[in-house]
Motif scaffolding. Structure first.
Motif, PDB file in Angstrom:
ATOM      1  N   SER A 223     -73.000  -0.437  41.262  1.00  0.00           N
ATOM      2  CA  SER A 223     -73.330   1.067  42.238  1.00  0.00           C
ATOM      3  C   SER A 223     -74.663   1.367  42.336  1.00  0.00           C
ATOM      4  O   SER A 223     -75.578   1.095  41.177  1.00  0.00           O
ATOM      5  N   MET A 224     -75.242   1.848  43.274  1.00  0.00           N
ATOM      6  CA  MET A 224     -76.539   2.120  43.650  1.00  0.00           C
ATOM      7  C   MET A 224     -77.014   3.464  44.030  1.00  0.00           C
ATOM      8  O   MET A 224     -77.742   3.906  44.873  1.00  0.00           O
ATOM      9  N   GLY A 228     -75.093   3.910  47.688  1.00  0.00           N
ATOM     10  CA  GLY A 228     -73.747   3.385  47.719  1.00  0.00           C
ATOM     11  C   GLY A 228     -73.421   2.475  46.530  1.00  0.00           C
ATOM     12  O   GLY A 228     -74.007   2.572  45.529  1.00  0.00           O
ATOM     13  N   SER A 229     -72.869   1.119  47.224  1.00  0.00           N
ATOM     14  CA  SER A 229     -72.504   0.190  46.313  1.00  0.00           C
ATOM     15  C   SER A 229     -71.975  -1.154  46.895  1.00  0.00           C
ATOM     16  O   SER A 229     -71.867  -0.997  47.975  1.00  0.00           O
ATOM     17  N   THR A 242     -71.992   5.665  51.603  1.00  0.00           N
ATOM     18  CA  THR A 242     -71.524   7.117  51.534  1.00  0.00           C
ATOM     19  C   THR A 242     -72.448   7.814  52.726  1.00  0.00           C
ATOM     20  O   THR A 242     -73.461   7.574  53.016  1.00  0.00           O
ATOM     21  N   ALA A 247     -77.385  15.455  48.032  1.00  0.00           N
ATOM     22  CA  ALA A 247     -76.750  15.415  46.472  1.00  0.00           C
ATOM     23  C   ALA A 247     -77.122  16.704  45.791  1.00  0.00           C
ATOM     24  O   ALA A 247     -78.147  17.241  45.981  1.00  0.00           O
ATOM     25  N   ALA A 250     -76.085  14.531  40.578  1.00  0.00           N
ATOM     26  CA  ALA A 250     -75.348  12.965  40.773  1.00  0.00           C
ATOM     27  C   ALA A 250     -74.930  12.844  39.390  1.00  0.00           C
ATOM     28  O   ALA A 250     -74.321  11.753  39.052  1.00  0.00           O
ATOM     29  N   SER A 253     -71.611  10.682  38.437  1.00  0.00           N
ATOM     30  CA  SER A 253     -71.159   9.976  39.512  1.00  0.00           C
ATOM     31  C   SER A 253     -70.525   8.662  39.390  1.00  0.00           C
ATOM     32  O   SER A 253     -69.381   8.208  39.760  1.00  0.00           O
ATOM     33  N   GLY A 254     -71.110   7.818  38.406  1.00  0.00           N
ATOM     34  CA  GLY A 254     -70.604   6.691  37.984  1.00  0.00           C
ATOM     35  C   GLY A 254     -69.234   6.771  37.408  1.00  0.00           C
ATOM     36  O   GLY A 254     -68.216   6.012  37.768  1.00  0.00           O
ATOM     37  N   LYS A 283     -69.551  10.212  45.420  1.00  0.00           N
ATOM     38  CA  LYS A 283     -70.071  11.143  46.379  1.00  0.00           C
ATOM     39  C   LYS A 283     -69.991  12.634  46.099  1.00  0.00           C
ATOM     40  O   LYS A 283     -70.636  13.495  45.907  1.00  0.00           O
ATOM     41  N   ALA A 286     -71.301  14.070  43.316  1.00  0.00           N
ATOM     42  CA  ALA A 286     -72.889  14.220  43.566  1.00  0.00           C
ATOM     43  C   ALA A 286     -73.227  15.547  44.307  1.00  0.00           C
ATOM     44  O   ALA A 286     -74.107  16.228  44.214  1.00  0.00           O
TER      45      ALA A 286
HETATM   46  P1  ADP Z   1     -74.180   5.845  37.455  1.00  0.00           P
HETATM   47  O1  ADP Z   1     -73.889   7.225  37.076  1.00  0.00           O
HETATM   48  O2  ADP Z   1     -73.195   4.956  36.696  1.00  0.00           O
HETATM   49  O3  ADP Z   1     -75.431   5.503  37.165  1.00  0.00           O
HETATM   50  P2  ADP Z   1     -74.344   5.656  40.396  1.00  0.00           P
HETATM   51  O4  ADP Z   1     -75.454   6.694  40.112  1.00  0.00           O
HETATM   52  O5  ADP Z   1     -74.761   4.514  41.074  1.00  0.00           O
HETATM   53  O6  ADP Z   1     -73.649   5.460  39.079  1.00  0.00           O
HETATM   54  O7  ADP Z   1     -73.296   6.413  41.481  1.00  0.00           O
HETATM   55  C1  ADP Z   1     -71.917   5.762  41.524  1.00  0.00           C
HETATM   56  C2  ADP Z   1     -71.821   6.165  42.816  1.00  0.00           C
HETATM   57  O8  ADP Z   1     -71.477   7.529  43.411  1.00  0.00           O
HETATM   58  C3  ADP Z   1     -72.579   5.544  43.950  1.00  0.00           C
HETATM   59  O9  ADP Z   1     -71.944   4.356  43.943  1.00  0.00           O
HETATM   60  C4  ADP Z   1     -72.131   6.300  45.360  1.00  0.00           C
HETATM   61  O10 ADP Z   1     -70.982   6.145  45.848  1.00  0.00           O
HETATM   62  C5  ADP Z   1     -72.169   7.672  44.680  1.00  0.00           C
HETATM   63  N1  ADP Z   1     -73.545   8.428  44.579  1.00  0.00           N
HETATM   64  C6  ADP Z   1     -74.245   8.582  43.447  1.00  0.00           C
HETATM   65  N2  ADP Z   1     -75.285   9.314  43.853  1.00  0.00           N
HETATM   66  C7  ADP Z   1     -75.173   9.639  44.725  1.00  0.00           C
HETATM   67  C8  ADP Z   1     -76.104  10.321  45.659  1.00  0.00           C
HETATM   68  N3  ADP Z   1     -77.166  10.984  45.535  1.00  0.00           N
HETATM   69  N4  ADP Z   1     -75.804  10.465  47.137  1.00  0.00           N
HETATM   70  C9  ADP Z   1     -74.720   9.917  47.592  1.00  0.00           C
HETATM   71  N5  ADP Z   1     -73.625   9.296  46.737  1.00  0.00           N
HETATM   72  C10 ADP Z   1     -74.106   9.222  45.384  1.00  0.00           C
END
Ligand code: ADP
Length: 311
Positions: A223-224, A228-229, A242, A247, A250, A253-254, A283, A286
């Motif tokens: 996940s990024m 997105g991912s 996404t 947001a 966030a 979100s993971g 999403k 977030a």
């Molecule tokens: P973690 O919380 O484990 O670090 P991420 O930040 O990568 O995970 O977020 C997980 C997923 O949530 C992403 O792959 C994406 O689908 C969604 N997401 C997270 N932050 C955002 C954002 N700012 N805008 C849009 N989608 C987000």
């Protein structure tokens, strides 16, 4: 039933301040939540209408309080009692900053761990899917999650493992693999000793494909955040993007993404549906000021706008 595991839960206490005045009195109204990554997963699964049981370790007065917070959220729970006090984590939101004070949590004895393992063996036999989230508390060996994965495999129950560091390393090296791992970009770069950016997704995918440690894991997801991912499932590589809705918060979100994967995988959905569901959950979290909570009324709008392509 989806079983969520939180070995090191916490009472999350958030304080919203206009300004944090150091070395003086700050008067605050606390917001307390049953916290820990697995509890975020549980809350989102409840929003998705799943039958959820949350398990892990809980202790002392704080553990009892945590139970009442889960009751208030409508989360079924079956935790193993421990002697140590469940931890409290403080999150101070001030001037656009987030200052966190995180207790490390209690030390777990061998007897407590054995009691938990017995409970897990009983619960996993009744589960359609298991999620394991977060760090291990003190006193628990790094290969403990790997052992839980092996126990779940005895019942053919898929395990979604969201952890990092030594416990992820141990699970990757174990003979019986989890069904899904979901490191974020920072975690995967730490594991590979690299510094890939979301723009270098093709190179990162190639590096992962070549890495023996990920061989045999059905779903490998990176996940990024806002980017997105991407995910491997068997021989296929997918990219998910996404929609560009701003947001709000966030955090979690993971965890919400893991809830989406559990929901769709437990339902036996196809790859594209699994990925659209998971990214929609990330999403929608977030877009919500609360952690581990979806703006569920915008589900259709976001779900229809999430793009999944095969690379
Ligand atoms: P973690 O919380 O484990 O670090 P991420 O930040 O990568 O995970 O977020 C997980 C997923 O949530 C992403 O792959 C994406 O689908 C969604 N997401 C997270 N932050 C955002 C954002 N700012 N805008 C849009 N989608 C987000």
């Amino acid at each position: 039933m989806i079983l969520t595991v939180t070995m090191n839960p916490a009472i999350d206490t958030a304080y919203q301040l206009d300004k944090l005045i150091v070395d003086d009195v700050n008067r605050v109204a606390p917001k307390k939540t049953a916290g820990g990554k697995g509890l975020n997963v549980s809350r989102v699964l409840c929003q998705l209408g799943d039958d959820v049981v949350a398990t892990g370790l809980l202790g002392g007065h704080m553990g009892a309080y945590m139970g009442s917070l889960m009751d208030a959220d409508g989360i079924n729970h079956d935790f193993t009692p421990i002697a140590g006090e469940t931890r409290i984590c403080l999150n101070i939101l001030h001037e656009g900053n987030q200052t966190e004070l995180l207790e490390s949590g209690p030390e777990i004895s061998a007897e407590e761990l054995a009691a938990f393992s017995a409970k897990f063996a009983e619960l996993v036999a009744k589960a359609d899917c298991v999620t394991i989230s977060g760090s291990l508390p003190k006193g628990v060996p790094a290969d403990f999650y790997a052992g839980m994965v092996a126990e779940a495999a005895k019942h053919n129950v898929p395990v979604l493992l969201d952890t990092s560091g030594a416990s992820l390393d141990a699970a990757l090296e174990a003979e019986v693999k989890p069904t899904l791992v979901k490191p974020n970009l920072t975690e995967i770069n730490a594991l590979l000793g690299t510094s890939y950016t979301p723009e270098q997704v093709t190179d990162l995918a190639a590096a992962l494909k070549a890495d023996e440690r990920f061989a045999g894991i059905p779903w490998v997801v990176v996940s990024m955040g806002a980017a997105g991912s991407f995910a491997f499932h068997g021989d296929k590589i997918y990219r998910a993007v996404t929609p560009p809705i701003p947001a709000v918060n966030a955090t979690g979100s993971g965890d919400s993404t893991i809830a989406g994967f559990a929901h769709a995988i437990a339902a036996g959905a196809d790859d594209v549906t699994v990925l659209k569901t998971a990214n929609t959950c990330g999403k929608l979290n977030a877009m919500d000021p609360q952690t581990g909570h979806l703006v569920i009324e915008r589900w259709d709008e976001v779900y229809n706008a999430v793009e999944v392509t095969e690379l």
